[in-house]
Motif scaffolding. Sequence first.
Motif, short mmCIF file in Angstrom:
data_model
loop_
_atom_site.label_atom_id
_atom_site.label_comp_id
_atom_site.label_asym_id
_atom_site.label_seq_id
_atom_site.Cartn_x
_atom_site.Cartn_y
_atom_site.Cartn_z
N ARG A 195 0.82 -1.21 0.00
CA ARG A 195 0.00 0.00 0.00
C ARG A 195 0.86 1.26 0.00
NH1 ARG A 195 -2.76 -3.73 3.13
NH2 ARG A 195 -4.97 -4.01 2.55
N TYR A 196 0.40 2.24 -0.76
CA TYR A 196 1.02 3.55 -0.76
C TYR A 196 -0.05 4.58 -0.41
CZ TYR A 196 5.32 1.81 -2.94
OH TYR A 196 6.50 1.14 -3.19
N HIS A 197 0.34 5.56 0.41
CA HIS A 197 -0.58 6.60 0.85
C HIS A 197 -0.16 7.93 0.20
CE1 HIS A 197 -2.08 3.75 3.82
NE2 HIS A 197 -0.81 3.52 4.17
N PHE A 198 -1.11 8.58 -0.45
CA PHE A 198 -0.85 9.83 -1.16
C PHE A 198 -1.74 10.94 -0.59
CE2 PHE A 198 0.15 6.43 -4.13
CZ PHE A 198 1.37 6.84 -4.67
N VAL A 199 -1.18 12.15 -0.54
CA VAL A 199 -1.93 13.33 -0.12
C VAL A 199 -2.17 14.20 -1.35
CG1 VAL A 199 -1.92 15.40 1.32
CG2 VAL A 199 -0.96 13.26 2.20
N SER A 200 -3.39 14.72 -1.46
CA SER A 200 -3.73 15.56 -2.61
C SER A 200 -3.47 17.03 -2.29
CB SER A 200 -5.21 15.38 -2.98
OG SER A 200 -6.04 16.03 -2.03
N PHE A 201 -3.53 17.86 -3.32
CA PHE A 201 -3.28 19.29 -3.16
C PHE A 201 -4.28 19.92 -2.18
CE2 PHE A 201 -0.90 20.38 -7.37
CZ PHE A 201 0.00 19.37 -7.09
N LYS A 202 -5.47 19.39 -2.11
CA LYS A 202 -6.52 19.96 -1.26
C LYS A 202 -6.66 19.24 0.07
CE LYS A 202 -9.23 21.86 -5.10
NZ LYS A 202 -10.55 21.88 -5.77
N GLY A 203 -5.68 18.40 0.41
CA GLY A 203 -5.67 17.79 1.73
C GLY A 203 -6.46 16.52 1.88
N ASN A 204 -6.64 15.78 0.80
CA ASN A 204 -7.29 14.48 0.88
C ASN A 204 -6.23 13.38 0.88
OD1 ASN A 204 -10.14 15.30 0.75
ND2 ASN A 204 -9.60 16.03 -1.30
N LEU A 205 -6.47 12.32 1.66
CA LEU A 205 -5.55 11.21 1.76
C LEU A 205 -6.13 10.01 1.04
CD1 LEU A 205 -2.95 9.98 3.03
CD2 LEU A 205 -4.37 9.28 4.97
N ALA A 206 -5.33 9.40 0.15
CA ALA A 206 -5.78 8.24 -0.61
C ALA A 206 -4.83 7.08 -0.40
CB ALA A 206 -5.88 8.58 -2.09
N THR A 207 -5.35 5.87 -0.33
CA THR A 207 -4.55 4.66 -0.18
C THR A 207 -4.72 3.79 -1.42
OG1 THR A 207 -4.77 4.66 2.23
CG2 THR A 207 -4.16 2.58 1.19
N VAL A 208 -3.59 3.40 -2.03
CA VAL A 208 -3.60 2.59 -3.24
C VAL A 208 -2.81 1.31 -2.99
CG1 VAL A 208 -3.01 2.49 -5.69
CG2 VAL A 208 -3.73 4.67 -4.68
#
Length: 301
Positions: free
Chosen positions: A272-285
């Motif tokens: 799993r990799y966790h990414f943060v978006s420009f607007k402060g959302n966290l996504a797990t892929v």
Amino acid sequence: PVQSNYGMSSLNHATVVELCQLKTGASADRDQNSEEKVMHVKKGIIATCLLAFTTSAWADVPIDTVGNVPPISAKQRIYVADIAINHISDGKLHVVDAENGNYLGVIGTGFTGQFILSNDKREIIVATGYYSRGQRGERVDVVEVWDADTLSFKYEIPISEKRASALNYEGLLRLSADGRWLFVQNATPATSVTVVDMQAKKDLGDISMPGCWAIYPAQSNPKRFSSLCGEGNVTTVTIDDSGKEASRTSSGKFFDPDNDAWFMQGEQDGDRYHFVSFKGNLATVNMGGDTAVLEGAWPLV
């Protein structure tokens, strides 16, 4: 002996002291030409005195010796990449003891060098380049391997000159889970990934990754890596035993690159990799399978 440009040579220290104590006066009947000669002699005496006493001071400084120091024993270390623009062709990697802040050493990383540690932390791997004339000339790109304890150079592997000349980002140089495959991000500006066999110490060629950037290896499959792409999707590539592309898949659209793009710094937790978006959302892929899967996304604020 002391040498001077003012005509005085082979003066020992005692003689120089006597000269420095001399007082040269100007009499009323001295003509202009004599005054100039006197001033010239005065300057010579002053210069000789300064040189003599400076040389004497240098003689009291002990001579440095060059030798080997014990290997680094610190268990917790901080590796600081120094890619300052003012000396970008002569990068450095500094090593600091994380427990007490002591400076432990430094190695060179060349022109925009990227670095990672081997999986066992015993080696420092640097992908870098050099120009034959410093900041110009013929370019040569290599993967260098350094001993992490002695900071001594071990060996190098020539690689493609397509290597991305970029600032230090984690996803531009990655090792596979078993440590055999090294993946190097390229940009010409067309994007691709160079595959290096660290066991055979050989560049196995490039894998084209159009419109995609950064490398995210799978933990469960050493022959697999993924990359974020400009349309908001993730491309996953699996290689064969020769380091060539065996399969490629593309996920659906995980993010909107125009309205809320992801930062490329993905934090790994297994597959799993966790990414943060420009607007402060966290996504797990999850990038362990043939195709990347978006497991969830939620706001941080």
